[in-house]
Design a protein around this motif. Structure first.
Motif, PDB file in Angstrom:
ATOM      1  N   GLU A   5      -8.838   9.498 -10.660  1.00  0.00           N
ATOM      2  CA  GLU A   5      -9.134   8.491  -9.651  1.00  0.00           C
ATOM      3  C   GLU A   5      -8.001   7.478  -9.634  1.00  0.00           C
ATOM      4  O   GLU A   5      -7.509   7.067 -10.679  1.00  0.00           O
ATOM      5  CB  GLU A   5     -10.469   7.813  -9.957  1.00  0.00           C
ATOM      6  CG  GLU A   5     -11.004   7.035  -8.790  1.00  0.00           C
ATOM      7  CD  GLU A   5     -12.448   6.591  -8.987  1.00  0.00           C
ATOM      8  OE1 GLU A   5     -12.692   5.375  -8.840  1.00  0.00           O
ATOM      9  OE2 GLU A   5     -13.303   7.452  -9.254  1.00  0.00           O
ATOM     10  N   THR A   6      -7.586   7.119  -8.443  1.00  0.00           N
ATOM     11  CA  THR A   6      -6.590   6.071  -8.235  1.00  0.00           C
ATOM     12  C   THR A   6      -7.287   4.942  -7.487  1.00  0.00           C
ATOM     13  O   THR A   6      -8.476   5.069  -7.159  1.00  0.00           O
ATOM     14  CB  THR A   6      -5.396   6.611  -7.408  1.00  0.00           C
ATOM     15  OG1 THR A   6      -5.820   6.816  -6.059  1.00  0.00           O
ATOM     16  CG2 THR A   6      -4.830   7.901  -8.000  1.00  0.00           C
ATOM     17  N   PRO A   7      -6.596   3.857  -7.171  1.00  0.00           N
ATOM     18  CA  PRO A   7      -7.281   2.781  -6.445  1.00  0.00           C
ATOM     19  C   PRO A   7      -7.917   3.223  -5.121  1.00  0.00           C
ATOM     20  O   PRO A   7      -8.957   2.694  -4.727  1.00  0.00           O
ATOM     21  CB  PRO A   7      -6.170   1.753  -6.210  1.00  0.00           C
ATOM     22  CG  PRO A   7      -5.260   1.948  -7.389  1.00  0.00           C
ATOM     23  CD  PRO A   7      -5.267   3.436  -7.631  1.00  0.00           C
ATOM     24  N   ARG A   8      -7.324   4.225  -4.448  1.00  0.00           N
ATOM     25  CA  ARG A   8      -7.846   4.624  -3.142  1.00  0.00           C
ATOM     26  C   ARG A   8      -8.287   6.078  -3.049  1.00  0.00           C
ATOM     27  O   ARG A   8      -8.854   6.477  -2.036  1.00  0.00           O
ATOM     28  CB  ARG A   8      -6.780   4.378  -2.063  1.00  0.00           C
ATOM     29  CG  ARG A   8      -6.333   2.937  -1.958  1.00  0.00           C
ATOM     30  CD  ARG A   8      -5.326   2.736  -0.856  1.00  0.00           C
ATOM     31  NE  ARG A   8      -4.106   3.512  -1.097  1.00  0.00           N
ATOM     32  CZ  ARG A   8      -3.215   3.789  -0.171  1.00  0.00           C
ATOM     33  NH1 ARG A   8      -3.381   3.367   1.073  1.00  0.00           N
ATOM     34  NH2 ARG A   8      -2.125   4.472  -0.465  1.00  0.00           N
ATOM     35  N   LEU A   9      -8.030   6.863  -4.089  1.00  0.00           N
ATOM     36  CA  LEU A   9      -8.222   8.306  -3.986  1.00  0.00           C
ATOM     37  C   LEU A   9      -8.970   8.895  -5.162  1.00  0.00           C
ATOM     38  O   LEU A   9      -8.896   8.394  -6.273  1.00  0.00           O
ATOM     39  CB  LEU A   9      -6.856   9.008  -3.905  1.00  0.00           C
ATOM     40  CG  LEU A   9      -5.921   8.586  -2.789  1.00  0.00           C
ATOM     41  CD1 LEU A   9      -4.548   9.211  -2.989  1.00  0.00           C
ATOM     42  CD2 LEU A   9      -6.513   8.962  -1.435  1.00  0.00           C
ATOM     43  N   ARG A  69     -10.362  10.472   0.070  1.00  0.00           N
ATOM     44  CA  ARG A  69     -10.323   9.014   0.175  1.00  0.00           C
ATOM     45  C   ARG A  69     -11.611   8.444  -0.401  1.00  0.00           C
ATOM     46  O   ARG A  69     -12.707   8.888  -0.059  1.00  0.00           O
ATOM     47  CB  ARG A  69     -10.188   8.580   1.636  1.00  0.00           C
ATOM     48  CG  ARG A  69      -8.804   8.794   2.188  1.00  0.00           C
ATOM     49  CD  ARG A  69      -8.674   8.300   3.592  1.00  0.00           C
ATOM     50  NE  ARG A  69      -8.960   6.863   3.695  1.00  0.00           N
ATOM     51  CZ  ARG A  69      -8.448   6.077   4.617  1.00  0.00           C
ATOM     52  NH1 ARG A  69      -7.617   6.573   5.528  1.00  0.00           N
ATOM     53  NH2 ARG A  69      -8.758   4.807   4.669  1.00  0.00           N
ATOM     54  N   ASP A  71     -12.823   5.423   0.127  1.00  0.00           N
ATOM     55  CA  ASP A  71     -13.555   4.581   1.079  1.00  0.00           C
ATOM     56  C   ASP A  71     -14.367   5.387   2.082  1.00  0.00           C
ATOM     57  O   ASP A  71     -15.434   4.955   2.511  1.00  0.00           O
ATOM     58  CB  ASP A  71     -12.620   3.597   1.790  1.00  0.00           C
ATOM     59  CG  ASP A  71     -11.510   4.278   2.585  1.00  0.00           C
ATOM     60  OD1 ASP A  71     -11.308   5.505   2.453  1.00  0.00           O
ATOM     61  OD2 ASP A  71     -10.813   3.559   3.344  1.00  0.00           O
ATOM     62  N   HIS A 106      -3.007  10.957   7.898  1.00  0.00           N
ATOM     63  CA  HIS A 106      -2.995  10.206   6.640  1.00  0.00           C
ATOM     64  C   HIS A 106      -1.576  10.028   6.102  1.00  0.00           C
ATOM     65  O   HIS A 106      -1.402   9.534   4.992  1.00  0.00           O
ATOM     66  CB  HIS A 106      -3.882  10.901   5.609  1.00  0.00           C
ATOM     67  CG  HIS A 106      -5.312  10.946   6.019  1.00  0.00           C
ATOM     68  ND1 HIS A 106      -6.145   9.851   5.966  1.00  0.00           N
ATOM     69  CD2 HIS A 106      -6.050  11.946   6.537  1.00  0.00           C
ATOM     70  CE1 HIS A 106      -7.341  10.190   6.417  1.00  0.00           C
ATOM     71  NE2 HIS A 106      -7.301  11.447   6.772  1.00  0.00           N
ATOM     72  N   GLN A 109       0.993   6.242   4.738  1.00  0.00           N
ATOM     73  CA  GLN A 109       0.081   5.219   4.230  1.00  0.00           C
ATOM     74  C   GLN A 109       0.137   5.126   2.707  1.00  0.00           C
ATOM     75  O   GLN A 109      -0.664   4.426   2.096  1.00  0.00           O
ATOM     76  CB  GLN A 109      -1.351   5.519   4.684  1.00  0.00           C
ATOM     77  CG  GLN A 109      -1.499   5.505   6.201  1.00  0.00           C
ATOM     78  CD  GLN A 109      -2.888   5.952   6.629  1.00  0.00           C
ATOM     79  OE1 GLN A 109      -3.887   5.377   6.191  1.00  0.00           O
ATOM     80  NE2 GLN A 109      -2.946   6.956   7.477  1.00  0.00           N
ATOM     81  N   PHE A 111      -0.532   7.516   0.565  1.00  0.00           N
ATOM     82  CA  PHE A 111      -1.484   8.379  -0.141  1.00  0.00           C
ATOM     83  C   PHE A 111      -0.786   9.485  -0.943  1.00  0.00           C
ATOM     84  O   PHE A 111      -1.196   9.793  -2.060  1.00  0.00           O
ATOM     85  CB  PHE A 111      -2.493   9.004   0.827  1.00  0.00           C
ATOM     86  CG  PHE A 111      -3.440   8.017   1.446  1.00  0.00           C
ATOM     87  CD1 PHE A 111      -4.221   7.180   0.663  1.00  0.00           C
ATOM     88  CD2 PHE A 111      -3.568   7.928   2.820  1.00  0.00           C
ATOM     89  CE1 PHE A 111      -5.110   6.266   1.230  1.00  0.00           C
ATOM     90  CE2 PHE A 111      -4.446   7.027   3.407  1.00  0.00           C
ATOM     91  CZ  PHE A 111      -5.210   6.199   2.604  1.00  0.00           C
ATOM     92  N   GLU A 114       0.714   7.998  -4.052  1.00  0.00           N
ATOM     93  CA  GLU A 114      -0.353   7.601  -4.973  1.00  0.00           C
ATOM     94  C   GLU A 114      -0.916   8.822  -5.700  1.00  0.00           C
ATOM     95  O   GLU A 114      -1.086   8.806  -6.927  1.00  0.00           O
ATOM     96  CB  GLU A 114      -1.454   6.887  -4.181  1.00  0.00           C
ATOM     97  CG  GLU A 114      -2.528   6.246  -5.013  1.00  0.00           C
ATOM     98  CD  GLU A 114      -3.466   5.395  -4.173  1.00  0.00           C
ATOM     99  OE1 GLU A 114      -4.665   5.347  -4.517  1.00  0.00           O
ATOM    100  OE2 GLU A 114      -3.031   4.764  -3.181  1.00  0.00           O
TER     101      GLU A 114
END
Length: 177
Positions: A5-9, A69, A71, A106, A109, A111, A114
């Protein structure tokens, strides 16, 4: 198989439920512009790709991960390490390759960087791989920028039988086995 897990993924195992996403990726000429793969057209073809990736998990303990993602919980592509042990590239086989492929909406951005950064940390720090490599077509400057951003270095160029010029990237792990 581990997930990351990363901050967004979320990077997790690819499953048959990801077949529509794989089909969207591997049928889009923009995504395939710099790779030698031919476009696919059916969910059955996507399922075959997923079966191949899942065989890599079983045989090598690693393979490409689905990129989701956090979110939206949306499948946006794949990223991960692959042990290239069933083909030869640039005269080499049995090497760990980092790769990534995202759906076009995508792109640009952050991603891919990341996901690739998390994958590199996993390969070097957790798996303690002695080296990680990547290949990229000369014209694919976006992918070359990502590889350099996550720490790989251009080592040489080579020409594939189709006449395209490719770059071989790599990083050696000072702490690897």
């Amino acid at each position: 198989m581990t997930s990351l897990e990363t901050p967004r993924l979320l990077l997790r195992e690819i499953t048959l439920a990801d077949a529509p996403g794989i089909l969207a990726l591997d049928s889009d000429p923009r995504v395939l512009r710099y790779v030698p793969n031919r476009p696919i057209a059916t969910l059955e073809e996507a399922a075959k790709i997923i079966h191949y990736i899942r065989q890599q998990y079983e045989r090598n303990g690693i393979g490409r991960w689905a990129v989701v993602r956090l979110d939206t919980q949306e499948f946006i592509g794949w990223c991960g390490l692959k042990l290239v042990d069933d083909s030869e590239v640039n005269g080499r086989t049995n090497y760990h390759d980092i790769g990534y492929r995202l759906l076009p909406h995508h792109w640009d951005q952050g991603f891919a960087s990341e996901a690739a950064g998390a994958t590199m940390r996993y390969g070097l720090e957790i798996m303690k791989l002695p080296e990680i490599n990547a290949t990229v077509r000369r014209e694919n400057t976006a992918s070359r920028n990502i590889l350099e951003k996550v720490g790989l270095h251009l080592q040489e160029d080579f020409t594939e039988p189709d006449g395209n010029l490719w770059y071989w990237y790599g990083i050696r792990n000072a702490q690897g086995q």
